[in-house]
Structures are given as structure tokens and as C-alpha cells.
Motif scaffolding. Structure first.
Motif, PDB file in Angstrom:
ATOM      1  N   GLY A 240      75.286 -50.529  80.606  1.00 36.07           N
ATOM      2  CA  GLY A 240      74.639 -49.721  79.566  1.00 36.07           C
ATOM      3  C   GLY A 240      74.128 -50.579  78.429  1.00 36.07           C
ATOM      4  N   ILE A 241      74.973 -51.530  77.967  1.00 38.46           N
ATOM      5  CA  ILE A 241      74.565 -52.375  76.847  1.00 38.46           C
ATOM      6  C   ILE A 241      73.417 -53.287  77.260  1.00 38.46           C
ATOM      7  N   SER A 242      73.486 -53.823  78.491  1.00 35.00           N
ATOM      8  CA  SER A 242      72.423 -54.754  78.877  1.00 35.00           C
ATOM      9  C   SER A 242      71.107 -54.024  79.124  1.00 35.00           C
ATOM     10  N   VAL A 243      71.186 -52.768  79.568  1.00 32.55           N
ATOM     11  CA  VAL A 243      69.927 -52.037  79.792  1.00 32.55           C
ATOM     12  C   VAL A 243      69.365 -51.512  78.471  1.00 32.55           C
ATOM     13  N   PHE A 244      70.253 -50.974  77.605  1.00 31.77           N
ATOM     14  CA  PHE A 244      69.758 -50.268  76.424  1.00 31.77           C
ATOM     15  C   PHE A 244      69.822 -51.098  75.147  1.00 31.77           C
ATOM     16  N   GLY A 245      70.450 -52.279  75.191  1.00 25.92           N
ATOM     17  CA  GLY A 245      70.419 -53.147  74.018  1.00 25.92           C
ATOM     18  C   GLY A 245      71.606 -52.967  73.092  1.00 25.92           C
TER      19      GLY A 245
ATOM     20  N   LEU B 253      82.694 -40.395  75.293  1.00 30.27           N
ATOM     21  CA  LEU B 253      81.654 -39.668  74.563  1.00 30.27           C
ATOM     22  C   LEU B 253      80.438 -40.566  74.368  1.00 30.27           C
ATOM     23  N   ALA B 254      80.687 -41.821  73.966  1.00 28.28           N
ATOM     24  CA  ALA B 254      79.566 -42.733  73.712  1.00 28.28           C
ATOM     25  C   ALA B 254      78.760 -42.954  74.987  1.00 28.28           C
ATOM     26  N   LEU B 255      79.448 -43.053  76.127  1.00 23.95           N
ATOM     27  CA  LEU B 255      78.728 -43.267  77.386  1.00 23.95           C
ATOM     28  C   LEU B 255      77.892 -42.045  77.768  1.00 23.95           C
ATOM     29  N   ASN B 256      78.202 -40.907  77.119  1.00 22.64           N
ATOM     30  CA  ASN B 256      77.471 -39.673  77.399  1.00 22.64           C
ATOM     31  C   ASN B 256      76.367 -39.405  76.398  1.00 22.64           C
ATOM     32  N   LEU B 257      76.053 -40.389  75.541  1.00 23.13           N
ATOM     33  CA  LEU B 257      75.041 -40.165  74.512  1.00 23.13           C
ATOM     34  C   LEU B 257      73.793 -40.985  74.841  1.00 23.13           C
ATOM     35  N   PRO B 258      72.619 -40.450  74.480  1.00 23.61           N
ATOM     36  CA  PRO B 258      71.417 -41.268  74.629  1.00 23.61           C
ATOM     37  C   PRO B 258      71.403 -42.351  73.556  1.00 23.61           C
ATOM     38  N   VAL B 259      70.806 -43.480  73.865  1.00 19.70           N
ATOM     39  CA  VAL B 259      70.912 -44.631  72.981  1.00 19.70           C
ATOM     40  C   VAL B 259      70.169 -44.405  71.664  1.00 19.70           C
TER      41      VAL B 259
ATOM     42  N   MET C  85      69.387 -35.247  71.343  1.00 16.62           N
ATOM     43  CA  MET C  85      70.227 -35.521  72.504  1.00 16.62           C
ATOM     44  C   MET C  85      69.404 -35.635  73.783  1.00 16.62           C
ATOM     45  N   ASN C  86      68.170 -35.131  73.760  1.00 14.32           N
ATOM     46  CA  ASN C  86      67.347 -35.219  74.965  1.00 14.32           C
ATOM     47  C   ASN C  86      66.248 -36.258  74.830  1.00 14.32           C
ATOM     48  N   ASN C  87      66.362 -37.108  73.789  1.00 10.39           N
ATOM     49  CA  ASN C  87      65.356 -38.142  73.571  1.00 10.39           C
ATOM     50  C   ASN C  87      65.841 -39.435  74.217  1.00 10.39           C
ATOM     51  N   PHE C  88      65.489 -39.608  75.491  1.00 11.59           N
ATOM     52  CA  PHE C  88      65.962 -40.787  76.218  1.00 11.59           C
ATOM     53  C   PHE C  88      64.931 -41.896  76.127  1.00 11.59           C
ATOM     54  N   THR C  89      65.372 -43.077  75.722  1.00  9.94           N
ATOM     55  CA  THR C  89      64.447 -44.202  75.664  1.00  9.94           C
ATOM     56  C   THR C  89      64.976 -45.319  76.540  1.00  9.94           C
ATOM     57  N   ILE C  90      64.074 -46.123  77.048  1.00  4.46           N
ATOM     58  CA  ILE C  90      64.454 -47.354  77.726  1.00  4.46           C
ATOM     59  C   ILE C  90      63.447 -48.416  77.317  1.00  4.46           C
ATOM     60  N   ASP C  91      63.934 -49.572  76.900  1.00  2.00           N
ATOM     61  CA  ASP C  91      63.111 -50.636  76.303  1.00  2.00           C
ATOM     62  C   ASP C  91      62.300 -50.096  75.128  1.00  2.00           C
ATOM     63  N   GLY C  92      62.885 -49.183  74.374  1.00  2.00           N
ATOM     64  CA  GLY C  92      62.205 -48.672  73.191  1.00  2.00           C
ATOM     65  C   GLY C  92      61.133 -47.641  73.463  1.00  2.00           C
ATOM     66  N   ILE C  93      60.937 -47.275  74.723  1.00  2.00           N
ATOM     67  CA  ILE C  93      59.890 -46.300  75.043  1.00  2.00           C
ATOM     68  C   ILE C  93      60.562 -45.016  75.510  1.00  2.00           C
TER      69      ILE C  93
ATOM     70  N   ILE D 133      71.103 -49.066  90.506  1.00  2.00           N
ATOM     71  CA  ILE D 133      71.487 -50.204  89.658  1.00  2.00           C
ATOM     72  C   ILE D 133      71.640 -49.772  88.203  1.00  2.00           C
ATOM     73  N   GLY D 134      70.806 -48.867  87.753  1.00  2.00           N
ATOM     74  CA  GLY D 134      71.008 -48.345  86.407  1.00  2.00           C
ATOM     75  C   GLY D 134      69.893 -48.624  85.424  1.00  2.00           C
ATOM     76  N   THR D 135      68.742 -49.115  85.892  1.00  2.00           N
ATOM     77  CA  THR D 135      67.673 -49.420  84.941  1.00  2.00           C
ATOM     78  C   THR D 135      66.714 -48.240  84.804  1.00  2.00           C
ATOM     79  N   THR D 136      67.282 -47.064  84.516  1.00  2.00           N
ATOM     80  CA  THR D 136      66.435 -45.891  84.282  1.00  2.00           C
ATOM     81  C   THR D 136      66.831 -45.275  82.954  1.00  2.00           C
ATOM     82  N   ALA D 137      66.034 -44.300  82.509  1.00  2.00           N
ATOM     83  CA  ALA D 137      66.375 -43.601  81.271  1.00  2.00           C
ATOM     84  C   ALA D 137      67.565 -42.681  81.517  1.00  2.00           C
ATOM     85  N   GLY D 138      68.390 -42.519  80.499  1.00  2.00           N
ATOM     86  CA  GLY D 138      69.544 -41.647  80.629  1.00  2.00           C
ATOM     87  C   GLY D 138      70.513 -41.953  79.514  1.00  2.00           C
ATOM     88  N   THR D 139      71.709 -41.371  79.582  1.00  2.00           N
ATOM     89  CA  THR D 139      72.700 -41.705  78.566  1.00  2.00           C
ATOM     90  C   THR D 139      73.228 -43.122  78.850  1.00  2.00           C
TER      91      THR D 139
END
Lengths: 226, 314
Positions: free
Chosen positions: B37-42, B85-91, B139-147, B169-175
Motif C-alpha cells: 500500500g505504501i509503495s503504491v500510494f506513497g 481502518l487505515a488499510l480500508n481508507l482511500p489515500v 471516501m470514494n475519491n480513489f487516486t493512484i499516482d496522484g490521479i 499485484i496491487g497497482t490499481t486504485a482502491g483503499t
């Protein structure tokens, strides 16, 4: 006159229908999304309660005990109908906001409860004041509930918004929020009113003979050797 | 070893397991998902995780201090609730909302009902649902790489194609913690090896959900669409929910048959929420709803005591 003031105190504080008797929960939870709605529901109920208590008290020797419930309902329903017509004519926005809960005042257990337990056994003037007291107690309860829910859920008070949209905790505008706020308010007023949660005063040894005892303890039994 | 032998009334066989150790094991099992999660979402994800864990632990300590109870933060259950809880939140969620969710989870859901072991639903998921209802947009605003981008499940719902290998692998948008199926499975394997959790709830959950998806596919004219099934299994919170949330000791049934029933209920509810509901995701609501059914499930599935099998014949 003393009796009348005692009735007001009883309705607003001692037996507050929302926080102590926990009566009339349906409108309490459903329409208190804002201060105006809560106060409007409370005042509408107060008017009906005053009028129905007065009329039921006047007719208490005429109504036969066997059919008192239908008789009460007829009286209450007449007043509710009148009040609803007045709201439709003069306060249509409030009438729309409260919706089905206005006709449902007919079966509000506060009104039937006061009719059954007070107005049908007591003279007119105390009954009127009982209605005012209970109604105001209900209004205060609903107003507080509505105000807290409005502040937390839509960041405004009486329609004036002062918290930006992104800080609104919207769950307080929905049914779960009503339960949270009601439970919180009941807990706070219980903490104030009751001694629960306070430390019991340490007293020197008790010999169980309360009649000889000079300590003013919280639990006098008045009986010896128990 | 001698400390394990007591001369006393039963139980005679004692285990070294304590609440603290079990909680620590679950936290260890969540580390792969956290790292992914940290490596994908920063670093914002790391900040959210730390803040949520600290606020959960602080909320528990403060509440127990105020109400003159024994302070039990050292057992790690509050920290675990914060992490889950944190793992269930969008970044992209503002930090103060995460704090509010953690405080709600610990104080309203856990402590008001009597603390650890007494909570009637999973505190972390109840906190997430509280935030979901309160702050739907954030809560529904999912970003990945800032987009900002839609989650794979939302894409599936609107009929678009998804990349299953990315979802695995996990490189998609999500919590933060739900995206990587492989990291979650690695954690689950650790828990299974350590015997912290048993296979029955997650297997019943995943199997019944798969059957639901297959039936749904057949009835909507899709035919047997294995890719669709795989996407639904890897997507959303299903893996996180099935292995880490549904198996929570406090809010799952203790009877063996009850656990199977619980898992099946979860599968059906998740399917209903995902396919018939407005939202694309349904795992959190399914789990907290089934948490409420647990007392009934336990009552209906009490095992017969040894030697009392002819009771039914009377």
C-alpha cells in the motif's frame, strides 16, 4: 397556582418526555434533522397537547371509562386535523418538512399518556399546565436534538450555514445520527441529574442503627439492625 | 515448561497464546499489504496509517483513563483496529477524517459496549462505514499516482475491462490495503501457519461468493466468465475482508458449523451488495451486517454435548 408551576417543572425537567420518559420516539428520531424541524414538531405537539388535555379534563366526568380510549382519540384527532390545516395554510414549508409525522401526532404516546394518566383524573387548570409543561419539555428535547444534528450534519443552525461543506459529518443527518445524539444527550443529562458515576462519600463505620446515627449518609434505611 | 503445569481444577492444558501475541501476529500478517500500500500510494499512505493507529490507541487510553478502567492499550487490539481502518481508507482522505473514524471505532463501537471482546461488530469496519456514510465523496475519491481513477470494481460495474494481473499485484486504485491480493494472501498464509485463523470462515465466504458470481453470470447471459470471477475475487475489499476482518474472534461465531453458516451469509450478502446495490463495493457492509447475525447463528448451531445425541428423539 403552585400546582400549575409544579406541573410545568414536572414536564420540562423531572419527567421530560424525551430524556426521562423516552416517549414519542418516532417523531423524535425522524424529524429532528434541523433545529427548525425539531422545534416545529415540538410546538405543534405542544398545541395539540394543551388543547386535548384541557378538553379531556373538562369531559372527564362525561366520558365513560369503558370507551375512554376511542373518546380520547377522537378529541386528539380533531385537534391534530385543525393544527394541520393551519400549518398547511400558514407554514407550508414546515408542513412539508414534517410530512406524515403531523397526522401521526394522533397516536403520539405522550398525548395519550397524559390524557390517560393525568387529564382524565385532574381538574382543568392543572391539566392545561401539564400539557404546556410536557409539550415544552418535548419541544426543548427535540430542539436540542435538532440543533446538534444540524450543526454536526449540515454545519448550520436554523438554516444559517457556518461550517464549510467538506466538514459536514453527514451521518448525523440520517437515522443513525439521531440515535447517537439522543444517546449522548441522555447520558449528559443523566450525569447531571443523577449521582451515578460520582464517588460514594466514605463514612466512618456504620453500625446499622440509623435512628441513633448522626451521619447524614446517602442510604438511610430508618430501620435498626439491617 | 514447568510454568505450564498447574495443579488446579481444569483446564489443565494451557496455551502460551495471549491477546497481545495474537494481535501482534495479525499486525505482522498485515505488514506485506501495508508495504505494498505504501509503495503504491506513497508516503501519504504511511502518514494515514500512523495517524490512524496513534489516534485509535490514544482514544482507548483516554477513554479508559476517564472511566477509571484498567488501561489495556498494551494488548495491541486498538493498534490493530487503527491499522485495519487505515488499510480500508482511500489515500486521498483528509487526515482529520481518519482520526474521527478511529475515535468512532474505538469509543462508540468498542468501548461503549464494554471494550475488547464485547463489541458487537468489527470496530474498524464500523469506523469505515461511519466515514463512508458521513463523507461519501472523500471516501470514494480513489487516486493512484496522484490521479483520480475508478476502482477496478467500479469499472467492472460499468462494463469496462480490467487488468487482473495488476489487481493481483496491487497497482490499481482502491483503499490503501485492499488492492494487493498476493500480499494479503501471504499474510493470510502466515496466520494459517500460526493457527491464528482457521480456513472455515474465509473458505466458506469465498466459495459461496464465487458460486453467487457464477450464478449471476449464468443468469445475466454472460456464460461462465472466469475472468469476471477472478476480478471480483481480487477486487475490492474481499481478500482483506475474508482473511482479516471476517475472522475477527470477537465478532465471528465460535461454533464450527456456525462459522460455515457465517461465511455463507457473508458470501451471499457481499454478492447482493455488489450486484444489486448502488455502490460497486459491498464487503464492509456485508461483514458488519453478518456480525449482527452472529448471536442467532451461534444459538442455532450449538454443538451437541458428548453423550446427549438422543435428545432429538424425545
Amino acid at each position: 397556582m403552585n400546582k400549575c408551576i409544579e406541573r410545568l417543572y414536572n414536564g420540562i425537567i423531572k419527567e421530560n418526555p424525551t430524556f426521562v420518559l423516552i416517549l414519542g420516539m418516532c417523531p423524535t428520531l425522524a424529524v429532528t434533522t434541523s433545529l427548525i424541524n425539531g422545534a416545529g414538531m415540538g410546538l405543534t405537539t405542544t398545541v395539540v397537547l394543551m388543547l386535548s388535555n384541557t378538553i379531556i379534563s373538562m369531559l372527564r366526568k362525561v366520558i365513560p371509562a369503558e370507551v375512554r380510549m376511542p373518546a380520547f382519540i377522537v378529541i386528539v384527532a380533531s385537534f391534530v386535523t385543525m393544527v394541520q390545516f393551519l400549518l398547511q395554510a400558514y407554514l407550508p414549508s414546515l408542513n412539508n418538512a414534517l410530512g406524515i409525522y403531523i397526522p401521526l401526532i394522533v397516536v403520539n404516546c405522550i398525548i395519550l399518556g397524559r390524557a390517560e394518566s393525568y387529564a382524565s383524573k385532574n381538574p382543568v387548570l392543572p391539566s392545561l399546565f401539564d400539557g404546556i409543561g410536557m409539550g415544552l419539555g418535548f419541544t426543548i428535547g427535540l430542539s436540542f436534538l435538532g440543533a446538534f444534528r444540524e450543526i454536526l450534519g449540515s454545519g448550520s443552525i436554523a438554516g444559517v450555514q457556518f461550517i464549510a461543506e467538506e466538514y459536514h459529518i453527514r451521518i448525523f443527518g440520517y437515522a443513525p445520527g439521531a440515535f447517537f445524539v439522543l444517546a449522548g444527550l441522555i447520558a449528559i443529562q443523566n450525569k447531571i441529574r443523577l449521582n451515578h458515576g460520582k464517588k460514594v462519600k466514605e463514612l466512618p463505620s456504620c453500625n446499622g442503627k440509623c435512628t441513633e446515627c448522626e451521619q447524614k449518609c446517602d442510604n438511610p434505611t430508618g430501620k435498626e439492625g439491617e | 515448561m514447568n510454568e505450564l503445569l498447574h495443579i488446579s481444577s481444569n483446564p489443565h492444558i494451557r496455551d502460551k497464546a495471549t491477546t497481545g501475541k495474537i494481535m501482534l501476529d495479525v499486525i505482522i500478517a498485515l505488514i506485506p499489504a501495508t508495504i505494498v500500500g505504501i509503495s503504491v500510494f506513497g508516503l501519504k499512505a504511511l502518514l494515514l496509517i500512523i495517524v490512524t493507529m496513534i489516534s485509535a490507541v490514544t482514544a482507548e487510553a483516554v477513554f479508559q483513563k476517564i472511566t477509571h478502567q484498567k488501561i489495556t492499550i498494551s494488548d495491541g487490539s486498538a493498534a490493530l483496529t487503527g491499522l485495519l481502518l487505515a488499510l480500508n481508507l482511500p489515500v486521498s482522505l483528509p487526515v482529520w477524517m481518519a482520526v474521527l473514524g478511529a475515535v468512532f471505532a474505538i469509543i462508540v463501537v468498542k468501548q461503549f459496549f464494554g471494550g475488547l471482546g464485547q463489541n458487537f461488530m468489527n470496530p474498524a469496519l464500523a469506523g469505515r462505514c461511519f466515514l463512508l456514510i458521513s463523507f461519501g465523496t472523500a471516501m470514494n475519491n480513489f487516486t493512484i499516482d496522484g490521479i483520480s481513477s475508478a476502482t477496478p470494481l467500479a469499472n467492472l460495474k460499468s462494463g469496462m475491462a480490467v487488468d487482473i494481473s495488476k489487481m493481483f499485484i496491487g497497482t490499481t486504485a482502491g483503499t490503501i490495503g485492499e488492492t494487493s491480493a498476493i500480499a494479503l494472501l501471504a499474510g493470510a498464509l502466515y496466520l494459517l501457519v500460526k493457527k491464528i485463523i482457521h480456513l472455515n470462515i474465509p473458505l466458506a465466504y469465498i466459495a459461496s461468493f464465487s458460486i453467487f458470481v457464477i450464478i449471476y453470470c449464468l443468469f445475466t447471459g454472460r456464460g461462465l466468465d472466469w475472468e469476471f470471477l477472478a476480478a471480483h475475487l481480487c477486487g475490492g475489499g474481499l481478500m482483506l475482508g475474508a482473511w482479516f476482518m471476517a475472522t475477527d474472534y470477537v465478532t465471528s461465531p465460535i461454533t464450527p458449523r456456525g462459522r460455515i453458516v457465517f461465511g455463507i451469509c457473508l458470501g451471499i450478502m457481499t454478492g447482493l451488495f455488489r450486484f444489486c446495490g448502488k455502490s460497486a463495493e459491498g464487503v464492509s457492509y456485508a461483514i458488519i451486517f453478518c456480525n449482527l447475525l452472529v448471536p442467532i447463528i451461534e444459538k442455532l448451531t450449538i454443538p451437541k454435548a458428548f453423550g446427549r445425541e438422543d435428545e432429538d428423539n424425545e
